[in-house]
Scaffold this motif. Structure first.
Motif, PDB file in Angstrom:
ATOM      1  N   LEU A   1       0.843  -1.190   0.000  1.00  0.00           N
ATOM      2  CA  LEU A   1       0.000   0.000   0.000  1.00  0.00           C
ATOM      3  C   LEU A   1       0.880   1.242   0.000  1.00  0.00           C
ATOM      4  CD1 LEU A   1      -2.640  -1.066   2.687  1.00  0.00           C
ATOM      5  CD2 LEU A   1      -2.884  -1.148   0.198  1.00  0.00           C
ATOM      6  N   PRO A   2       0.414   2.341  -0.559  1.00  0.00           N
ATOM      7  CA  PRO A   2       1.209   3.575  -0.555  1.00  0.00           C
ATOM      8  C   PRO A   2       1.370   4.126   0.859  1.00  0.00           C
ATOM      9  CG  PRO A   2      -0.982   3.978  -1.422  1.00  0.00           C
ATOM     10  CD  PRO A   2      -0.862   2.499  -1.291  1.00  0.00           C
ATOM     11  N   ALA A   3       2.448   4.827   1.083  1.00  0.00           N
ATOM     12  CA  ALA A   3       2.726   5.377   2.414  1.00  0.00           C
ATOM     13  C   ALA A   3       1.687   6.410   2.830  1.00  0.00           C
ATOM     14  CB  ALA A   3       4.125   5.988   2.440  1.00  0.00           C
ATOM     15  N   SER A   4       1.038   7.043   1.866  1.00  0.00           N
ATOM     16  CA  SER A   4       0.019   8.052   2.197  1.00  0.00           C
ATOM     17  C   SER A   4      -1.189   7.436   2.899  1.00  0.00           C
ATOM     18  CB  SER A   4      -0.429   8.770   0.928  1.00  0.00           C
ATOM     19  OG  SER A   4      -0.953   7.847  -0.020  1.00  0.00           O
ATOM     20  N   ASP A   5      -1.416   6.137   2.736  1.00  0.00           N
ATOM     21  CA  ASP A   5      -2.552   5.492   3.399  1.00  0.00           C
ATOM     22  C   ASP A   5      -2.378   5.426   4.909  1.00  0.00           C
ATOM     23  OD1 ASP A   5      -3.903   5.107   1.069  1.00  0.00           O
ATOM     24  OD2 ASP A   5      -3.377   2.994   0.830  1.00  0.00           O
ATOM     25  N   ALA A   6      -1.171   5.682   5.379  1.00  0.00           N
ATOM     26  CA  ALA A   6      -0.941   5.638   6.826  1.00  0.00           C
ATOM     27  C   ALA A   6      -1.686   6.750   7.552  1.00  0.00           C
ATOM     28  CB  ALA A   6       0.559   5.725   7.130  1.00  0.00           C
ATOM     29  N   GLN A   7      -2.036   7.814   6.850  1.00  0.00           N
ATOM     30  CA  GLN A   7      -2.723   8.936   7.472  1.00  0.00           C
ATOM     31  C   GLN A   7      -4.231   8.919   7.255  1.00  0.00           C
ATOM     32  OE1 GLN A   7      -0.800  12.402   5.875  1.00  0.00           O
ATOM     33  NE2 GLN A   7       1.199  11.921   6.778  1.00  0.00           N
ATOM     34  N   VAL A   8      -4.732   7.892   6.559  1.00  0.00           N
ATOM     35  CA  VAL A   8      -6.167   7.793   6.298  1.00  0.00           C
ATOM     36  C   VAL A   8      -6.880   7.364   7.577  1.00  0.00           C
ATOM     37  CG1 VAL A   8      -7.957   6.594   4.987  1.00  0.00           C
ATOM     38  CG2 VAL A   8      -5.808   7.253   3.871  1.00  0.00           C
ATOM     39  N   VAL A   9      -7.939   8.089   7.909  1.00  0.00           N
ATOM     40  CA  VAL A   9      -8.730   7.748   9.099  1.00  0.00           C
ATOM     41  C   VAL A   9      -9.608   6.537   8.785  1.00  0.00           C
ATOM     42  CG1 VAL A   9     -10.457   8.554  10.739  1.00  0.00           C
ATOM     43  CG2 VAL A   9      -8.715  10.146   9.859  1.00  0.00           C
ATOM     44  N   ASP A  10      -9.494   5.522   9.615  1.00  0.00           N
ATOM     45  CA  ASP A  10     -10.209   4.265   9.391  1.00  0.00           C
ATOM     46  C   ASP A  10     -11.302   4.115  10.444  1.00  0.00           C
ATOM     47  OD1 ASP A  10     -11.015   1.750   8.712  1.00  0.00           O
ATOM     48  OD2 ASP A  10      -9.307   0.725   9.625  1.00  0.00           O
ATOM     49  N   THR A  11     -12.530   4.477  10.083  1.00  0.00           N
ATOM     50  CA  THR A  11     -13.654   4.363  11.016  1.00  0.00           C
ATOM     51  C   THR A  11     -14.877   3.853  10.263  1.00  0.00           C
ATOM     52  OG1 THR A  11     -14.349   6.656  10.626  1.00  0.00           O
ATOM     53  CG2 THR A  11     -12.837   6.259  12.469  1.00  0.00           C
ATOM     54  N   GLY A  12     -15.902   3.511  11.010  1.00  0.00           N
ATOM     55  CA  GLY A  12     -17.164   3.099  10.410  1.00  0.00           C
ATOM     56  C   GLY A  12     -17.408   1.607  10.522  1.00  0.00           C
ATOM     57  N   PRO A  13     -18.680   1.202  10.358  1.00  0.00           N
ATOM     58  CA  PRO A  13     -19.050  -0.201  10.535  1.00  0.00           C
ATOM     59  C   PRO A  13     -18.975  -1.038   9.272  1.00  0.00           C
ATOM     60  CG  PRO A  13     -21.015   1.099  10.268  1.00  0.00           C
ATOM     61  CD  PRO A  13     -19.856   2.065  10.171  1.00  0.00           C
ATOM     62  N   SER A  14     -18.455  -0.501   8.168  1.00  0.00           N
ATOM     63  CA  SER A  14     -18.568  -1.200   6.884  1.00  0.00           C
ATOM     64  C   SER A  14     -17.865  -2.550   6.885  1.00  0.00           C
ATOM     65  CB  SER A  14     -18.010  -0.314   5.763  1.00  0.00           C
ATOM     66  OG  SER A  14     -16.670   0.050   6.042  1.00  0.00           O
ATOM     67  N   ALA A  15     -16.646  -2.621   7.428  1.00  0.00           N
ATOM     68  CA  ALA A  15     -15.933  -3.902   7.449  1.00  0.00           C
ATOM     69  C   ALA A  15     -16.671  -4.920   8.307  1.00  0.00           C
ATOM     70  CB  ALA A  15     -14.511  -3.701   7.966  1.00  0.00           C
ATOM     71  N   ALA A  16     -17.196  -4.479   9.446  1.00  0.00           N
ATOM     72  CA  ALA A  16     -17.962  -5.372  10.313  1.00  0.00           C
ATOM     73  C   ALA A  16     -19.239  -5.829   9.629  1.00  0.00           C
ATOM     74  CB  ALA A  16     -18.283  -4.678  11.628  1.00  0.00           C
ATOM     75  N   VAL A  17     -19.909  -4.929   8.916  1.00  0.00           N
ATOM     76  CA  VAL A  17     -21.147  -5.276   8.225  1.00  0.00           C
ATOM     77  C   VAL A  17     -20.891  -6.318   7.142  1.00  0.00           C
ATOM     78  CG1 VAL A  17     -22.862  -4.365   6.609  1.00  0.00           C
ATOM     79  CG2 VAL A  17     -22.368  -3.140   8.720  1.00  0.00           C
ATOM     80  N   VAL A  18     -19.836  -6.124   6.376  1.00  0.00           N
ATOM     81  CA  VAL A  18     -19.497  -7.081   5.320  1.00  0.00           C
ATOM     82  C   VAL A  18     -19.168  -8.449   5.923  1.00  0.00           C
ATOM     83  CG1 VAL A  18     -17.763  -7.624   3.575  1.00  0.00           C
ATOM     84  CG2 VAL A  18     -18.755  -5.338   3.667  1.00  0.00           C
ATOM     85  N   GLY A  19     -18.365  -8.439   6.978  1.00  0.00           N
ATOM     86  CA  GLY A  19     -18.003  -9.701   7.607  1.00  0.00           C
ATOM     87  C   GLY A  19     -19.196 -10.428   8.192  1.00  0.00           C
ATOM     88  N   LEU A  20     -20.065  -9.705   8.883  1.00  0.00           N
ATOM     89  CA  LEU A  20     -21.249 -10.331   9.476  1.00  0.00           C
ATOM     90  C   LEU A  20     -22.195 -10.861   8.405  1.00  0.00           C
ATOM     91  CD1 LEU A  20     -22.057  -7.892  12.421  1.00  0.00           C
ATOM     92  CD2 LEU A  20     -21.408 -10.294  12.620  1.00  0.00           C
ATOM     93  N   ALA A  21     -22.349 -10.127   7.316  1.00  0.00           N
ATOM     94  CA  ALA A  21     -23.244 -10.569   6.245  1.00  0.00           C
ATOM     95  C   ALA A  21     -22.791 -11.906   5.672  1.00  0.00           C
ATOM     96  CB  ALA A  21     -23.307  -9.510   5.145  1.00  0.00           C
ATOM     97  N   VAL A  22     -21.509 -12.049   5.450  1.00  0.00           N
ATOM     98  CA  VAL A  22     -20.989 -13.310   4.905  1.00  0.00           C
ATOM     99  C   VAL A  22     -21.063 -14.420   5.949  1.00  0.00           C
ATOM    100  CG1 VAL A  22     -18.901 -14.441   4.044  1.00  0.00           C
ATOM    101  CG2 VAL A  22     -19.536 -12.184   3.194  1.00  0.00           C
ATOM    102  N   PHE A  23     -20.734 -14.112   7.184  1.00  0.00           N
ATOM    103  CA  PHE A  23     -20.752 -15.132   8.238  1.00  0.00           C
ATOM    104  C   PHE A  23     -22.158 -15.688   8.433  1.00  0.00           C
ATOM    105  CE2 PHE A  23     -20.709 -16.904  12.452  1.00  0.00           C
ATOM    106  CZ  PHE A  23     -19.430 -17.432  12.598  1.00  0.00           C
ATOM    107  N   VAL A  24     -23.147 -14.817   8.545  1.00  0.00           N
ATOM    108  CA  VAL A  24     -24.524 -15.259   8.757  1.00  0.00           C
ATOM    109  C   VAL A  24     -25.043 -15.998   7.524  1.00  0.00           C
ATOM    110  CG1 VAL A  24     -26.890 -14.474   9.134  1.00  0.00           C
ATOM    111  CG2 VAL A  24     -25.018 -13.454  10.427  1.00  0.00           C
ATOM    112  N   SER A  25     -24.712 -15.527   6.336  1.00  0.00           N
ATOM    113  CA  SER A  25     -25.174 -16.188   5.114  1.00  0.00           C
ATOM    114  C   SER A  25     -24.630 -17.606   5.015  1.00  0.00           C
ATOM    115  CB  SER A  25     -24.750 -15.373   3.884  1.00  0.00           C
ATOM    116  OG  SER A  25     -25.360 -14.101   3.876  1.00  0.00           O
ATOM    117  N   LEU A  26     -23.357 -17.783   5.282  1.00  0.00           N
ATOM    118  CA  LEU A  26     -22.779 -19.119   5.216  1.00  0.00           C
ATOM    119  C   LEU A  26     -23.345 -20.024   6.303  1.00  0.00           C
ATOM    120  CD1 LEU A  26     -19.029 -18.312   4.453  1.00  0.00           C
ATOM    121  CD2 LEU A  26     -20.785 -19.136   2.869  1.00  0.00           C
TER     122      LEU A  26
END
Length: 255
Positions: A137-162
């Protein structure tokens, strides 16, 4: 021909629908207290971070960046899940949380839902850190703010579906995340793929554990009826045993 889509829908979503419908009909909103708390917390944080006096405290408590020390990122990760991204509409985060977290809470339970959600979020956060360190990944991504439920939502959707055999739905979510990365190769999309990889690993581990425990738990957990109760004296020869000889219809087996 007309009934084929209906049959497919029942086969794909029928088990999940039955799992969700019963608790919702009986308890209504009381069936998802954790989800309602998460939606309210997300809404409150959105209001606070858009105030001049609230932006900095929210960033200090819930904003995760790859350039932060690992211990600080781990401390902020739990709250970061409920901090809406400033560049996205908050109603999207609220709707995702209400729908996916609600279904997951009913199907998996409160603590398992939180465990899968945080595992997916943490996988994305760690991927950003490792990817920048390895030069993927580029070094500039180190300063990107990482917040929000999107990763959790994606993970839960796949887990429950399977878990409920909705394999087409799980595949569609995975395909959508791949297309997202191809169309817009930003850090968030790549973190979603890392979250999916972590959830798929959890699913594989849970299935392997169930296969290993299945026969043993089936034999031990089998409830024995009156015809099954055999006293210790039944190990004696027939001439010394007080137990009447059983016929084939009375025998029980764990096989």
């Amino acid at each position: 021909m007309r009934h084929r889509p209906a049959r497919w829908a029942r086969a794909e979503w029928g088990p999940l629908y039955e799992a969700v419908r019963g608790p919702l009909v009986r308890r209504r909103w009381r069936a998802v207290p954790m989800t309602l708390a998460a939606v309210c917390l997300t809404a409150v944080i959105q209001v606070v971070q858009n105030r001049p006096w609230g932006y900095r405290p929210v960033q200090d408590l819930g904003a995760v960046r790859a350039e932060d020390p690992l211990w600080l990122a781990l401390l902020r990760t739990p709250l970061s899940l409920f901090v809406p991204a400033l560049d996205l509409p908050v109603w999207g985060a609220l709707a995702q949380t209400l729908l996916v977290f609600g279904i997951a809470e009913i199907c998996l339970g409160r603590w398992r839902t939180l465990a899968v959600a945080y595992a997916a979020t943490l996988a994305g956060t760690l991927y950003a850190r490792v990817g920048i360190h390895l030069g993927v990944l580029p070094a500039s991504d180190a300063q990107v703010v990482d917040t929000g439920p999107s990763a959790a939502v994606v993970g839960l959707a796949v887990f429950v579906s399977l878990r409920h055999h909705a394999y087409v739905t799980a595949s569609a979510v995975v395909l959508a995340m791949i297309v997202e990365v191809l169309v817009k190769p930003n850090l968030a999309g790549k973190e979603h793929l890392a979250a999916l990889a972590a959830v798929l690993a959890l699913c594989a581990g849970a299935r392997l554990l169930r296969r290993r425990r299945g026969p043993w738990r089936g034999c031990r957990g089998r409830q024995r009826g009156p015809a099954d109760a055999v006293s210790s004296s039944s190990v004696l020869p027939p001439s010394q045993s007080p137990t009447i000889r059983r016929g084939r219809s009375q025998r029980r087996s764990c096989r």
